[in-house]
Design a protein around this motif. Structure first.
Motif, PDB file in Angstrom:
ATOM      1  N   ALA A 110      40.304 -30.682 -68.870  1.00 32.65           N
ATOM      2  CA  ALA A 110      41.589 -31.346 -68.627  1.00 32.65           C
ATOM      3  C   ALA A 110      42.173 -30.935 -67.280  1.00 32.65           C
ATOM      4  N   ALA A 111      42.035 -29.647 -66.935  1.00 36.49           N
ATOM      5  CA  ALA A 111      42.550 -29.149 -65.652  1.00 36.49           C
ATOM      6  C   ALA A 111      41.815 -29.807 -64.491  1.00 36.49           C
ATOM      7  N   PHE A 112      40.513 -29.996 -64.635  1.00 41.98           N
ATOM      8  CA  PHE A 112      39.732 -30.662 -63.590  1.00 41.98           C
ATOM      9  C   PHE A 112      40.192 -32.110 -63.421  1.00 41.98           C
ATOM     10  N   ILE A 113      40.357 -32.809 -64.530  1.00 43.17           N
ATOM     11  CA  ILE A 113      40.808 -34.204 -64.467  1.00 43.17           C
ATOM     12  C   ILE A 113      42.181 -34.299 -63.814  1.00 43.17           C
ATOM     13  N   LEU A 114      43.075 -33.392 -64.198  1.00 38.00           N
ATOM     14  CA  LEU A 114      44.425 -33.400 -63.638  1.00 38.00           C
ATOM     15  C   LEU A 114      44.400 -33.137 -62.139  1.00 38.00           C
ATOM     16  N   ARG A 130      42.480 -35.861 -52.377  1.00 37.07           N
ATOM     17  CA  ARG A 130      41.884 -35.539 -51.087  1.00 37.07           C
ATOM     18  C   ARG A 130      40.973 -34.318 -51.174  1.00 37.07           C
ATOM     19  N   LEU A 131      41.189 -33.475 -52.176  1.00 35.27           N
ATOM     20  CA  LEU A 131      40.289 -32.341 -52.394  1.00 35.27           C
ATOM     21  C   LEU A 131      38.918 -32.795 -52.865  1.00 35.27           C
ATOM     22  N   PHE A 132      38.837 -34.046 -53.319  1.00 39.26           N
ATOM     23  CA  PHE A 132      37.595 -34.566 -53.876  1.00 39.26           C
ATOM     24  C   PHE A 132      36.991 -35.670 -53.003  1.00 39.26           C
ATOM     25  N   GLY A 133      37.377 -35.689 -51.737  1.00 39.40           N
ATOM     26  CA  GLY A 133      36.755 -36.609 -50.792  1.00 39.40           C
ATOM     27  C   GLY A 133      37.490 -37.901 -50.547  1.00 39.40           C
ATOM     28  N   PHE A 134      38.665 -38.077 -51.118  1.00 40.17           N
ATOM     29  CA  PHE A 134      39.450 -39.283 -50.858  1.00 40.17           C
ATOM     30  C   PHE A 134      40.167 -39.153 -49.517  1.00 40.17           C
TER      31      PHE A 134
END
Length: 389
Positions: free
Chosen positions: A59-63, A70-74
């Motif tokens: 859940a923490a990862f999804i949140l 932007r931390l995930f490449g956006f």
């Protein structure tokens, strides 16, 4: 024709595989099977700290993914501000507003003679809410909304919604009733079937209206429109499809351990099937880096889930649990049933709504491809369309 046959076969397997898994588990039909509305016939295993911690990590990862893309490449996109709409709220917004307030008052207060109306409030409450959402979309979208431009889509959404939620009620038997309806004696057996069928018509329209509303916020829409480009090639789609088949069977054989599969198995099976035969899915635009369709439908469903849970909880909490509301539901969720905030739903359960919204869209597309109607519920004025059909 072969494409539709493959899609229909996949859809059928969603119902058959959990049944086969359950037959292998119980040596027959699962406890409580076939009772409608569903009752809580099997005690769940209770809270499990290890399972709970694992779910919290996910859940923490999804949140984090949703809050900090932007931390995930956006990449940050330029936001084009649109002129403020000068359009007034439509007549159906103003007509629905008092209906919603009256039904809300009745379902929570049971004041005087109006308490006799409470069993019949769910459907008008939710259709009033849907009309209000559509009215807000209409105003923010310069006079264009689902009701004003695609009334036939709203009608089809209601029909597909009814049948799709009956499907979820069926699948619920194989995870030992994750939700159930304790007030089953308010109506007769026929009354329950008739009333719940009407109630189920509200699910997809409400979620889609929330989705269209989120689309009217340029910053939110652009937030997920330029992300990692992931191309789901044929071998990957086949792998997802096989995983979905295994999970569907496993849901019936391990009803407690894999209870969450109820909200997950539909996505890899149906989405992968559509991808393999070249049909559009909410995942298609990810190959171009546009994650907006898939993430906004997920967020829309969580937003709607808040109202589902709030109105449901209040209908009993304010009335000392007196059984009057036939639509009132409770949860029997194994391992995770901790932390309730004005809700029967444990807080981690809200993350299930993220997947439920995708499920709803995929089922809607299945109906559209099989019965050959246009599934495009986008409305002109919300910006660039997310897809073409």
């Amino acid at each position: 024709m072969k494409k539709i046959s493959f899609l229909l076969t996949t859809f059928a397997l969603i119902f058959i595989l959990p049944l086969l898994g359950s037959l292998a588990k119980w040596g027959g039909l699962p406890p409580g099977y076939g009772i409608f509305p569903v009752q809580n016939d099997v005690q769940d295993p209770g809270f499990n700290l290890i399972y709970f911690i694992g779910a919290c990590v996910i859940a923490a990862f999804i949140l984090a993914f949703l809050l900090f893309p932007r931390l995930f490449g956006f990449k940050k996109e330029k936001i084009v501000r649109v002129a403020k709409s000068k359009v007034s709220f439509p007549i159906w917004f103003w007509a629905a507003f008092p209906i919603l307030l009256i039904c809300w008052f009745i379902i929570w207060s049971r004041a005087g003679f109006v308490s006799l109306l409470e069993p019949y409030t769910f459907v008008p409450l939710w259709w009033a809410f849907i009309l209000i959402l559509d009215g807000i979309v209409y105003k923010r979208n310069n006079g264009v909304s689902l009701l004003s431009s695609k009334l036939y889509i709203m009608q089809l959404l209601a029909i597909v919604s009814c049948f799709s939620w009956f499907a979820f009620e069926y699948l619920n038997f194989f995870v030992m009733e994750n939700w159930y309806y304790p007030n089953k004696d308010v109506f007769s057996n026929f009354g329950n079937i008739f009333w719940f069928a009407l109630s189920y018509t509200t699910v997809l329209p409400a979620i889609i209206e929330w989705y269209l509303l989120l689309q009217t916020f340029p910053a939110l829409k652009k937030r997920y429109s330029n992300g990692p480009k992931i191309h789901l090639n044929k071998p990957l789609l086949i792998a997802f499809y096989i995983v979905g088949l295994i999970l569907a069977f496993g849901m019936g054989y391990f009803p407690f351990e894999l209870f969450f599969v109820l909200w997950v198995a539909l996505v890899p099976m149906l989405s992968a099937a559509m991808g393999l035969i070249g049909f559009w899915t909410p995942f298609t635009s990810i190959k171009n880096g546009n994650w907006s369709p898939i993430l906004l439908i997920a967020i829309a469903t969580v937003a709607n889930g808040f109202f589902w849970e709030m109105w449901n909880f209040g209908s009993e909490w304010f009335n000392e649990g007196i059984p009057v509301n036939p639509n009132y539901w409770k949860y029997s969720v194994p391992y995770l049933d901790k932390i309730h905030i004005f809700s029967e739903m444990p807080i981690l359960g809200y993350f299930g709504y993220l997947f439920f919204g995708v499920n709803c869209w995929v089922i809607w597309l299945t109906g559209a491809y099989v019965f050959k109607f246009d599934p495009n519920f986008e409305v002109v004025g919300t910006g660039d369309k997310a897809r073409e059909h």
